[in-house]
Motif scaffolding. Sequence first.
Motif, mmCIF file in Angstrom:
data_model
loop_
_atom_site.group_PDB
_atom_site.id
_atom_site.type_symbol
_atom_site.label_atom_id
_atom_site.label_comp_id
_atom_site.label_asym_id
_atom_site.label_seq_id
_atom_site.Cartn_x
_atom_site.Cartn_y
_atom_site.Cartn_z
ATOM 1 N N GLU A 63 0.818 -1.211 0.000
ATOM 2 C CA GLU A 63 0.000 0.000 0.000
ATOM 3 C C GLU A 63 0.851 1.261 0.000
ATOM 4 N N HIS A 64 2.037 1.182 0.557
ATOM 5 C CA HIS A 64 2.859 2.378 0.701
ATOM 6 C C HIS A 64 4.207 2.183 0.012
ATOM 7 N N VAL A 65 4.473 3.004 -0.993
ATOM 8 C CA VAL A 65 5.756 3.022 -1.688
ATOM 9 C C VAL A 65 6.240 4.462 -1.710
ATOM 10 N N GLU A 66 7.481 4.660 -1.318
ATOM 11 C CA GLU A 66 8.022 6.014 -1.279
ATOM 12 C C GLU A 66 8.106 6.590 -2.693
ATOM 13 N N HIS A 67 7.732 7.843 -2.843
ATOM 14 C CA HIS A 67 7.843 8.537 -4.122
ATOM 15 C C HIS A 67 8.983 9.554 -4.037
ATOM 16 N N VAL A 68 9.753 9.659 -5.120
ATOM 17 C CA VAL A 68 10.909 10.560 -5.159
ATOM 18 C C VAL A 68 10.764 11.497 -6.346
ATOM 19 N N LEU A 69 11.553 12.565 -6.338
ATOM 20 C CA LEU A 69 11.513 13.516 -7.443
ATOM 21 C C LEU A 69 12.003 12.859 -8.731
ATOM 22 N N PHE A 70 11.341 13.170 -9.832
ATOM 23 C CA PHE A 70 11.697 12.603 -11.130
ATOM 24 C C PHE A 70 12.834 13.413 -11.746
ATOM 25 N N SER A 71 13.857 12.709 -12.220
ATOM 26 C CA SER A 71 15.000 13.360 -12.861
ATOM 27 C C SER A 71 14.829 13.279 -14.374
#
Length: 285
Positions: A65-73
């Motif tokens: 249910e929870h996956v960390e999201h990061v800034l897209f390069s």
Amino acid sequence: MFFLTPVLVAVVCILIVWIFKAADRSPEKKKGELQAWPWVDEDLKDSTDLHQAEEDADEWQEAEEHVEHVLFSHTRYPEKEMVKRSQDFYELLSKRRSVRFISDERVPMEVIDNVIKTAGTAPSGAHTEPWTFVVVKDPDMKHRIRGIIEEEEKINYMKRMGPRWVTDLKRLRTNWIKEYLDSAPVLILIFKQVHGFAANGKKKIHYYNEISVSIACGILLAALQNAGLVTVTTTPLNCGPRLRMLLGRPLREKLLMLLPVGYPSKEATVPDLRRKTLDQIMVTV
């Protein structure tokens, strides 16, 4: 006059049977029979059965249910460079051809590793990555694969494929003899996984597994062309179960495609075909 009654009854029964048989052989049914697809690969019919997954819910793993999201390069190119890069890439891939005459010259395995890693960047349903790439280099194993495929392909050409498909292939000068399966230094067999397993051993649904693996195959073809290697896309009809067992793959994996990979032989030829123009394949709304 009453003695004629049994005769009349018998005649009426015969007429009724004849009418039903005639209806059973109606033009619609005959048309449907002619349009049947005898070449559908039985091994590829099955896929993730979502209804079964619902019935056996305890056996299936729920997604995280929870996956960390990061800034897209992202790298953005100037418009002129975009045009040039897109044109260069098109010109590179426009030279890709299906090559059936492949040299036995060795290819660097690092290149094979890289092109498969590239194929593995393909998008997939719910990021399940439902693909397995089996790389075969052993000459004996390649020859055994060829034996299985040629045995089934002869039946395909003689019975399963039908006269229309066989006729369409004549101009390509292809048949059930597959010498490239021995000569190519590398065979890549691509399997789709109809489901996977989570760390706790529960089954994991692989959504749109065939579409996902097909996209990966397209990227693999582009990567091979970029590396200077050739191949021919083959889909060994009705060979999947035997090849899966030969290679020790689990039942949940189904063979989708086989690519013989290498350099073209010096005498390699290809049909003089033309691709459709842009206005034939693109519609702008």
